[in-house]
Enzyme design. Structure first.
Site, PDB file in Angstrom:
ATOM      1  CE  LYS A   1      43.541  38.489  33.932  1.00 52.64           C
ATOM      2  NZ  LYS A   1      42.515  38.517  34.589  1.00 52.64           N
ATOM      3  CG  ASN A   2      43.760  34.906  35.659  1.00 51.78           C
ATOM      4  OD1 ASN A   2      43.658  36.063  35.782  1.00 51.78           O
ATOM      5  ND2 ASN A   2      43.250  34.225  34.493  1.00 51.78           N
TER       6      ASN A   2
ATOM      7  CB  CYS B   1      35.886  40.161  31.085  1.00 54.45           C
ATOM      8  SG  CYS B   1      37.477  40.650  31.040  1.00 54.45           S
TER       9      CYS B   1
ATOM     10  NE  ARG C   1      33.287  36.184  34.676  1.00 47.12           N
ATOM     11  CZ  ARG C   1      34.319  36.679  34.763  1.00 47.12           C
ATOM     12  NH1 ARG C   1      34.450  37.847  34.113  1.00 47.12           N
ATOM     13  NH2 ARG C   1      35.495  36.105  35.135  1.00 47.12           N
TER      14      ARG C   1
ATOM     15  CG  ASP D   1      41.200  33.157  29.940  1.00 49.54           C
ATOM     16  OD1 ASP D   1      39.973  33.316  29.830  1.00 49.54           O
ATOM     17  OD2 ASP D   1      41.725  32.967  31.258  1.00 49.54           O
TER      18      ASP D   1
ATOM     19  NE  ARG E   1      40.623  43.927  34.187  1.00 47.18           N
ATOM     20  CZ  ARG E   1      40.024  42.881  33.574  1.00 47.18           C
ATOM     21  NH1 ARG E   1      39.113  43.068  32.642  1.00 47.18           N
ATOM     22  NH2 ARG E   1      40.106  41.758  34.063  1.00 47.18           N
TER      23      ARG E   1
HETATM   24  N1  EPU Z   1      30.602  29.205  37.317  1.00 46.26           N
HETATM   25  C1  EPU Z   1      29.347  28.940  37.637  1.00 46.26           C
HETATM   26  N2  EPU Z   1      29.351  28.866  39.296  1.00 46.26           N
HETATM   27  C2  EPU Z   1      30.268  29.664  39.918  1.00 46.26           C
HETATM   28  C3  EPU Z   1      31.507  29.817  39.287  1.00 46.26           C
HETATM   29  C4  EPU Z   1      31.589  29.430  38.120  1.00 46.26           C
HETATM   30  O1  EPU Z   1      28.297  28.466  37.349  1.00 46.26           O
HETATM   31  O2  EPU Z   1      30.358  29.466  41.418  1.00 46.26           O
HETATM   32  C5  EPU Z   1      30.638  28.851  35.800  1.00 46.26           C
HETATM   33  C6  EPU Z   1      30.932  30.185  34.973  1.00 46.26           C
HETATM   34  O3  EPU Z   1      29.774  31.097  34.691  1.00 46.26           O
HETATM   35  C7  EPU Z   1      31.778  29.516  33.894  1.00 46.26           C
HETATM   36  C8  EPU Z   1      32.497  28.314  34.398  1.00 46.26           C
HETATM   37  O4  EPU Z   1      31.913  28.001  35.456  1.00 46.26           O
HETATM   38  O5  EPU Z   1      30.816  29.253  32.918  1.00 46.26           O
HETATM   39  C9  EPU Z   1      33.909  28.497  34.491  1.00 46.26           C
HETATM   40  O6  EPU Z   1      34.231  29.730  35.602  1.00 46.26           O
HETATM   41  P1  EPU Z   1      35.190  29.892  36.532  1.00 46.26           P
HETATM   42  O7  EPU Z   1      34.680  29.947  38.035  1.00 46.26           O
HETATM   43  O8  EPU Z   1      36.447  28.768  36.201  1.00 46.26           O
HETATM   44  O9  EPU Z   1      35.979  31.091  36.059  1.00 46.26           O
HETATM   45  P2  EPU Z   1      36.355  32.380  36.832  1.00 46.26           P
HETATM   46  O10 EPU Z   1      36.976  31.868  38.163  1.00 46.26           O
HETATM   47  O11 EPU Z   1      35.523  33.463  37.435  1.00 46.26           O
HETATM   48  C10 EPU Z   1      38.861  32.218  35.823  1.00 46.26           C
HETATM   49  C11 EPU Z   1      39.541  33.341  35.148  1.00 46.26           C
HETATM   50  C12 EPU Z   1      39.276  33.919  33.981  1.00 46.26           C
HETATM   51  C13 EPU Z   1      39.294  32.380  32.966  1.00 46.26           C
HETATM   52  C14 EPU Z   1      38.185  31.368  33.811  1.00 46.26           C
HETATM   53  C15 EPU Z   1      38.322  30.034  33.062  1.00 46.26           C
HETATM   54  C16 EPU Z   1      40.404  34.860  37.008  1.00 46.26           C
HETATM   55  C17 EPU Z   1      40.241  36.285  37.831  1.00 46.26           C
HETATM   56  N3  EPU Z   1      39.454  34.821  35.972  1.00 46.26           N
HETATM   57  O12 EPU Z   1      37.672  32.971  35.972  1.00 46.26           O
HETATM   58  O13 EPU Z   1      40.088  34.749  32.995  1.00 46.26           O
HETATM   59  O14 EPU Z   1      38.554  32.512  31.734  1.00 46.26           O
HETATM   60  O15 EPU Z   1      38.750  31.178  35.285  1.00 46.26           O
HETATM   61  O16 EPU Z   1      39.611  29.686  33.085  1.00 46.26           O
HETATM   62  O17 EPU Z   1      41.276  34.250  37.296  1.00 46.26           O
HETATM   63  C18 EPU Z   1      41.059  36.316  31.804  1.00 46.26           C
HETATM   64  O18 EPU Z   1      42.118  36.333  32.453  1.00 46.26           O
HETATM   65  O19 EPU Z   1      40.864  37.049  30.877  1.00 46.26           O
HETATM   66  C19 EPU Z   1      39.793  35.719  32.403  1.00 46.26           C
HETATM   67  C20 EPU Z   1      38.707  35.888  31.945  1.00 46.26           C
END
Ligand code: EPU
Length: 429
Positions: free
Chosen positions: A22-23, A117, A122, A306, A398
């Site tokens: 998915k990701n 989610c 975020r 995850d 999803r």
């Molecule tokens: N963060 C910041 N600033 C940013 C971006 C992130 O402070 O600009 C913080 C977040 O608040 C969090 C940490 O950094 O505490 C990590 O966030 P990350 O950006 O890595 O997460 P994401 O890209 O929003 C993806 C996956 C999530 C998964 C996370 C961590 C997607 C669409 N989502 O989210 O997947 O938990 O990486 O591996 O790729 C899921 O699949 O269920 C899911 C939630």
């Protein structure tokens, strides 16, 4: 309303085929915006988040041809706008990858603030920092993120203050067609980051170092079309491995990359489940009682956040106290109250949850609070005594392709049941 009705207690035995990640898919699909040609993408998972990403692109003028169940041909050469549809983008976190790819290709992007989610705050400050460092101006107005690089993007060094999967991929997308070299330092290393880099390189980009914490992107003039196959889903595989650990039995999980599952199998062995790796499959068996274990989530190659809710559910079936520490998200324990309805004894204090395992749970009506929390409810229901009804399953669908059929094929008693509206109204009153 549609729910899953699970009669717990059946062991799981047989084989499960894992779908595309998915990701990775939800980053690779918007990456096609950068490509001046047709992208044939194979191993695309049939899940709601993918459908949404494709709907967004079609709304903007892209064309999608379905070649077979899991293969598409995506042509984004005739987009007529750089403004992504608000209502669709709000429904999915990964719509933010359109900012990087539209900015990279057209030097302009207007994309609604993303959904996804709810794990507390975020932020996307690291994405914005990356775009600005490359020369874009970014402002948030009327619910949209507006990014503009009238004078073009110029490669430079971007140091991420936080290891972020989304920011790493978004900056990669913006940098692929920029002038000169971009270096992302303190980059995330997840398998889907390597997959996005491989996709971009197969279309003519020059990205190196993906999978390490320094990624180098040499800007190229143009990406042309090609064929690419998405990697198998590490988290979907881990979820079924956790289900076998909870319910017992022996399942061969096929179409996996064993290396991506090492952190999960290590934990399963501590908990008393056996795993045997083959070239592209892993056998999971659990016949002995489950053991308690401590888990701390971390960025890759650490234990994935995850998988945290699913493993917390499994630990309820071990005897004794296990400590779970969430170090990626502020608030990823909302589902604990649902597990408590099933008799779980879990105390949450900030980012730590202490699971006082009693060796069993009782079926109950519960809700899927988000995608992985929903998967945790399914796992709990499969191993619990009695009947568990899981509501709000749209969260689960999803991100999990055919979860009901895959589980039924290995002996689970789970059904997708439509509840008449009149019954839902009666319960609400
Ligand atoms: N963060 C910041 N600033 C940013 C971006 C992130 O402070 O600009 C913080 C977040 O608040 C969090 C940490 O950094 O505490 C990590 O966030 P990350 O950006 O890595 O997460 P994401 O890209 O929003 C993806 C996956 C999530 C998964 C996370 C961590 C997607 C669409 N989502 O989210 O997947 O938990 O990486 O591996 O790729 C899921 O699949 O269920 C899911 C939630």
């Amino acid at each position: 309303m549609i729910k899953y009705e699970i009669h717990g207690g059946n062991e799981l035995n047989g084989e499960i085929h894992i779908s595309g990640a998915k990701n990775a898919a939800i980053a690779i699909i918007p990456a096609a915006v950068l490509v001046d040609g047709i992208c044939r993408i194979e191993n695309v998972p049939k899940i709601k988040d993918v459908t949404l990403q494709l709907e967004i692109l079609c709304d903007m003028g892209a064309s999608v041809r379905l070649i077979n169940e899991h293969t598409i041909e995506l042509d984004c050469r005739r987009l007529y706008t750089t403004k992504a549809p608000y209502d669709l983008c709000r429904k999915i976190r990964a719509s933010y990858y359109l900012i990087g790819s539209l900015l990279g290709r057209y030097k302009h992007a207007e994309v609604a603030l993303p959904g996804g989610c709810n794990f507390g705050v975020r932020p996307i400050d690291q994405h914005v920092k990356g775009f600005e460092t490359l020369g874009a101006t970014v402002e948030i107005k009327n619910g949209f993120i507006n990014a503009d690089a009238g004078n073009g993007l110029v490669g430079t060094n971007v140091y991420l203050d936080i290891v972020s999967v989304g920011a790493t991929m978004n900056i990669m997308l913006a940098a692929v067609l920029a002038e000169g070299q971009t270096i992302i330092e303190n980059a995330a290393k997840e398998p889907h980051i390597v997959d996005l880099a491989n996709f971009l390189n197969s279309m003519g980009a020059s990205v190196s170092g993906a999978g390490t914490d320094v990624i180098k992107i040499k800007g190229v003039k143009r990406l042309s079309g090609g064929t690419y196959s998405i990697i198998p889903d590490q988290i979907e595989a881990g979820t079924y491995m956790a289900a076998v650990a909870a319910a017992g039995g022996e399942v061969l999980i096929k179409n996996v990359i064993p290396k991506h599952l090492e952190c999960i199998t290590a934990k399963l062995s501590e908990m008393g489940a056996e795993t045997v790796f083959f070239d592209d499959a892993v056998l999971v068996r659990r016949h002995m009682p489950l053991q308690k274990a401590n888990i701390k989530t971390m960025t890759y190659p650490g234990f994935p956040t995850d998988m945290q809710p699913q493993f917390t559910a499994v630990l309820c079936f071990a005897k004794g106290a296990s400590i779970v520490t969430e170090s990626v998200w502020d608030n990823r324990y909302k589902y604990v109250d649902e597990l408590k309805r099933m008799g779980a004894s879990i105390t949450v204090d900030g980012r730590t949850a202490i699971v006082d395992g009693k060796g069993s749970l009782n079926g109950a009506p519960v809700k899927a609070c988000d995608l992985r929390a929903g998967a945790a409810m399914v796992i709990a229901g499969l191993a619990a005594d009695g009947v568990t009804d899981v509501e709000d399953i749209y969260h689960i669908e999803r991100g999990y392709e055919d979860i009901v059929d895959k589980l039924r094929a290995v002996g689970a008693d789970i059904r997708r049941v439509e509840v008449p509206d009149t019954e839902v109204m009666r319960e609400a009153n």
